[in-house]
Design a protein around this motif. Structure first.
Motif, PDB file in Angstrom:
ATOM      1  N   HIS A  75      10.841 -11.447   7.813  1.00  0.00           N
ATOM      2  CA  HIS A  75       9.675 -12.203   8.288  1.00  0.00           C
ATOM      3  C   HIS A  75       8.367 -11.483   7.941  1.00  0.00           C
ATOM      4  CE1 HIS A  75      10.615  -9.189  11.327  1.00  0.00           C
ATOM      5  NE2 HIS A  75       9.356  -9.259  11.715  1.00  0.00           N
ATOM      6  N   PHE A  76       8.455 -10.271   7.365  1.00  0.00           N
ATOM      7  CA  PHE A  76       7.263  -9.479   7.055  1.00  0.00           C
ATOM      8  C   PHE A  76       6.411 -10.149   5.978  1.00  0.00           C
ATOM      9  CE2 PHE A  76       7.611  -4.727   8.314  1.00  0.00           C
ATOM     10  CZ  PHE A  76       7.888  -5.087   9.617  1.00  0.00           C
ATOM     11  N   ASN A  77       5.104 -10.056   6.180  1.00  0.00           N
ATOM     12  CA  ASN A  77       4.177 -10.394   5.104  1.00  0.00           C
ATOM     13  C   ASN A  77       3.634  -9.089   4.523  1.00  0.00           C
ATOM     14  OD1 ASN A  77       2.072  -9.476   6.808  1.00  0.00           O
ATOM     15  ND2 ASN A  77       1.795 -11.533   7.676  1.00  0.00           N
ATOM     16  N   LEU A  78       2.732  -9.192   3.582  1.00  0.00           N
ATOM     17  CA  LEU A  78       2.225  -7.996   2.892  1.00  0.00           C
ATOM     18  C   LEU A  78       1.509  -7.057   3.845  1.00  0.00           C
ATOM     19  CD1 LEU A  78       1.945  -6.502   0.211  1.00  0.00           C
ATOM     20  CD2 LEU A  78      -0.152  -7.814  -0.238  1.00  0.00           C
ATOM     21  N   GLN A  79       0.759  -7.603   4.803  1.00  0.00           N
ATOM     22  CA  GLN A  79       0.036  -6.744   5.745  1.00  0.00           C
ATOM     23  C   GLN A  79       1.002  -5.974   6.641  1.00  0.00           C
ATOM     24  OE1 GLN A  79      -3.293  -5.997   5.841  1.00  0.00           O
ATOM     25  NE2 GLN A  79      -2.525  -4.433   7.243  1.00  0.00           N
ATOM     26  N   ASP A  80       2.078  -6.634   7.079  1.00  0.00           N
ATOM     27  CA  ASP A  80       3.099  -5.940   7.870  1.00  0.00           C
ATOM     28  C   ASP A  80       3.672  -4.768   7.079  1.00  0.00           C
ATOM     29  OD1 ASP A  80       2.926  -7.731  10.038  1.00  0.00           O
ATOM     30  OD2 ASP A  80       4.264  -9.132   9.017  1.00  0.00           O
ATOM     31  N   PHE A  81       3.928  -4.995   5.803  1.00  0.00           N
ATOM     32  CA  PHE A  81       4.475  -3.950   4.946  1.00  0.00           C
ATOM     33  C   PHE A  81       3.490  -2.795   4.802  1.00  0.00           C
ATOM     34  CE2 PHE A  81       4.753  -2.215   0.565  1.00  0.00           C
ATOM     35  CZ  PHE A  81       5.944  -1.525   0.706  1.00  0.00           C
ATOM     36  N   LYS A  82       2.219  -3.111   4.634  1.00  0.00           N
ATOM     37  CA  LYS A  82       1.203  -2.057   4.507  1.00  0.00           C
ATOM     38  C   LYS A  82       1.174  -1.179   5.750  1.00  0.00           C
ATOM     39  CE  LYS A  82      -2.027  -4.480   1.412  1.00  0.00           C
ATOM     40  NZ  LYS A  82      -3.389  -5.036   1.281  1.00  0.00           N
ATOM     41  N   ASP A  83       1.370  -1.758   6.916  1.00  0.00           N
ATOM     42  CA  ASP A  83       1.321  -0.997   8.170  1.00  0.00           C
ATOM     43  C   ASP A  83       2.426   0.055   8.238  1.00  0.00           C
ATOM     44  OD1 ASP A  83      -0.855  -2.483   8.964  1.00  0.00           O
ATOM     45  OD2 ASP A  83       0.317  -3.894  10.167  1.00  0.00           O
ATOM     46  N   ILE A  84       3.644  -0.314   7.853  1.00  0.00           N
ATOM     47  CA  ILE A  84       4.733   0.660   7.915  1.00  0.00           C
ATOM     48  C   ILE A  84       4.699   1.612   6.719  1.00  0.00           C
ATOM     49  CG2 ILE A  84       6.210  -0.846   9.309  1.00  0.00           C
ATOM     50  CD1 ILE A  84       7.858  -1.393   6.759  1.00  0.00           C
ATOM     51  N   TYR A  85       4.185   1.138   5.595  1.00  0.00           N
ATOM     52  CA  TYR A  85       4.081   1.975   4.399  1.00  0.00           C
ATOM     53  C   TYR A  85       3.202   3.196   4.676  1.00  0.00           C
ATOM     54  CZ  TYR A  85       3.369   3.165  -0.567  1.00  0.00           C
ATOM     55  OH  TYR A  85       3.324   3.805  -1.787  1.00  0.00           O
ATOM     56  N   PHE A  86       2.116   2.969   5.428  1.00  0.00           N
ATOM     57  CA  PHE A  86       1.142   4.036   5.665  1.00  0.00           C
ATOM     58  C   PHE A  86       1.783   5.270   6.276  1.00  0.00           C
ATOM     59  CE2 PHE A  86      -1.539   6.189   8.822  1.00  0.00           C
ATOM     60  CZ  PHE A  86      -2.497   6.749   7.984  1.00  0.00           C
ATOM     61  N   TRP A  87       2.597   5.092   7.308  1.00  0.00           N
ATOM     62  CA  TRP A  87       3.136   6.255   8.020  1.00  0.00           C
ATOM     63  C   TRP A  87       4.132   7.030   7.163  1.00  0.00           C
ATOM     64  CZ3 TRP A  87       0.473   8.125  11.688  1.00  0.00           C
ATOM     65  CH2 TRP A  87      -0.277   7.301  12.515  1.00  0.00           C
ATOM     66  N   GLU A  88       4.968   6.315   6.424  1.00  0.00           N
ATOM     67  CA  GLU A  88       5.920   7.022   5.559  1.00  0.00           C
ATOM     68  C   GLU A  88       5.185   7.733   4.425  1.00  0.00           C
ATOM     69  OE1 GLU A  88       9.513   8.404   3.769  1.00  0.00           O
ATOM     70  OE2 GLU A  88       8.816   7.936   5.796  1.00  0.00           O
ATOM     71  N   TRP A  89       4.174   7.091   3.858  1.00  0.00           N
ATOM     72  CA  TRP A  89       3.372   7.728   2.802  1.00  0.00           C
ATOM     73  C   TRP A  89       2.689   8.985   3.334  1.00  0.00           C
ATOM     74  CZ3 TRP A  89      -2.003   8.355   2.904  1.00  0.00           C
ATOM     75  CH2 TRP A  89      -2.554   8.910   1.738  1.00  0.00           C
TER      76      TRP A  89
END
Length: 338
Positions: A75-89
């Motif tokens: 159900h994720f959109n691109l903004q949802d992905f950006k939110d979780i990407y930030f912490w792992e990056w």
């Protein structure tokens, strides 16, 4: 060869602070379920995040190929992905930065002969521990990219515990330089502190098991695991053989983590009582005072985290509490070691 100087101590303590930050960000990454957002590993180019919408979409499309998106986050959109990407990056970038902070000054101190032979040996061990920690991080991530949309709790535990041990050893090496002369100590008390240190490490391992299995989201009662029932009645038999319930079952793992908390508190209270009957140095007494304060605070944080169903901020606070408790334990053990 010149003896170690204050610059070396500052270098090691800077490493300790960075490892602390790394552990905090790692805790946020885990609690926000961000750890599988970057499914490839690029040592150099991976330092730079996507810089435009095309690159973000390419990263998102790669994420869609793996089980976490397909089974949990479709159900994720691109903004949802950006939110979780930030912490792992951020977690990975800090890891790379720590590697540079350890390696570059080490080469400089080595070239300028500012390290004693014992410190050189210890620093080499630290470099290997740091490299191994990085390997364990990727090894952990790989376990969530196959069929199960979550990482192995065994690998998560190895990754977290190695981070704690790397910090403890870095701090110990710094303490060796800060306190070069150590007097005779109370052997019985020292041995009991060693026992408590080992017990705390086991508790940290089980804390990682709880995190890896999301076992903190069940049995959200205290002091009983279920309201109105005895604690032993709530350790459900989920797997055979039975012992697997206590290393792979959510109920059993939480049960062991709860029980170990009582043992850790009891061990440190006993140390505190024994210390009151002994003649201690200023720093020995300080270390034990830190221990008794931090273990009680950590116990309260643990219970609160459970009762409130693991909010991110409190889960991170509980992990920070474990970090400070290990710091105090390392310091105290050092002060009681010849």
């Amino acid at each position: 060869m010149k003896t170690d100087n204050k610059k070396v101590v500052y270098w090691l303590l800077t490493g300790c602070i960075l490892i602390f930050i790394m552990v905090v960000v790692g805790g946020i990454t885990r609690l926000t379920h961000s750890g599988l957002s970057i499914s490839n590993y690029k040592l150099i180019s991976g330092t730079i995040p996507p810089l435009n919408e095309t690159e973000w979409q390419a990263a998102f499309d790669l994420y869609k190929q793996y089980p976490e998106y397909q089974k949990l986050n479709n159900h994720f959109n691109l903004q949802d992905f950006k939110d979780i990407y930030f912490w792992e990056w951020l977690h990975r970038v800090i890891g790379r930065f720590i590697g540079l902070v350890f390696f570059i000054p080490f080469v400089y101190f080595l070239a300028t002969k500012q390290l004693s032979k014992p410190t050189i040996k210890k620093a080499i061990v630290l470099l290997f521990m740091g490299a191994f920690q990085g390997f364990l991080g990727w090894y952990m991530v790989k376990s969530g990219l196959v069929d199960n949309p979550d990482v192995s709790h065994y690998r998560l535990s190895a990754h977290l515990t190695t981070a704690f041990l790397t910090f403890a050893y870095t701090f110990w090496v710094a303490l060796d330089l800060m306190f070069p002369n150590r007097k005779d100590v109370n052997i019985q008390l020292r041995n009991f502190i060693r026992f408590a240190f080992a017990l705390l490490l086991i508790q940290i391992i089980y804390g990682a098991f709880v995190a890896g299995l999301d076992a903190g989201f069940i049995h959200n009662h205290w002091p009983l695991m279920n309201e109105g029932k005895f604690m032993h009645e709530t350790v459900y038999i989920e797997q055979n053989p039975v012992y697997k319930n206590f290393i792979e079952g959510k109920s059993g793992v939480q049960f062991i983590h709860r029980m170990l908390a009582y043992f850790v508190v009891a061990a440190i209270v006993i140390i505190w009582i024994k210390a009151k009957k002994s003649t201690l140095s200023h720093w020995q007494q300080k270390g034990i005072n830190y221990l008794i304060f931090l273990v009680l605070l950590q116990f309260i944080l643990g219970v609160s985290t459970l009762l409130l169903h693991v909010p991110v901020w409190l889960g991170v606070a509980h992990q920070i509490g474990a970090f400070f408790l290990l710091s105090a334990m390392t310091f105290t053990l050092h002060r009681f070691t010849k």
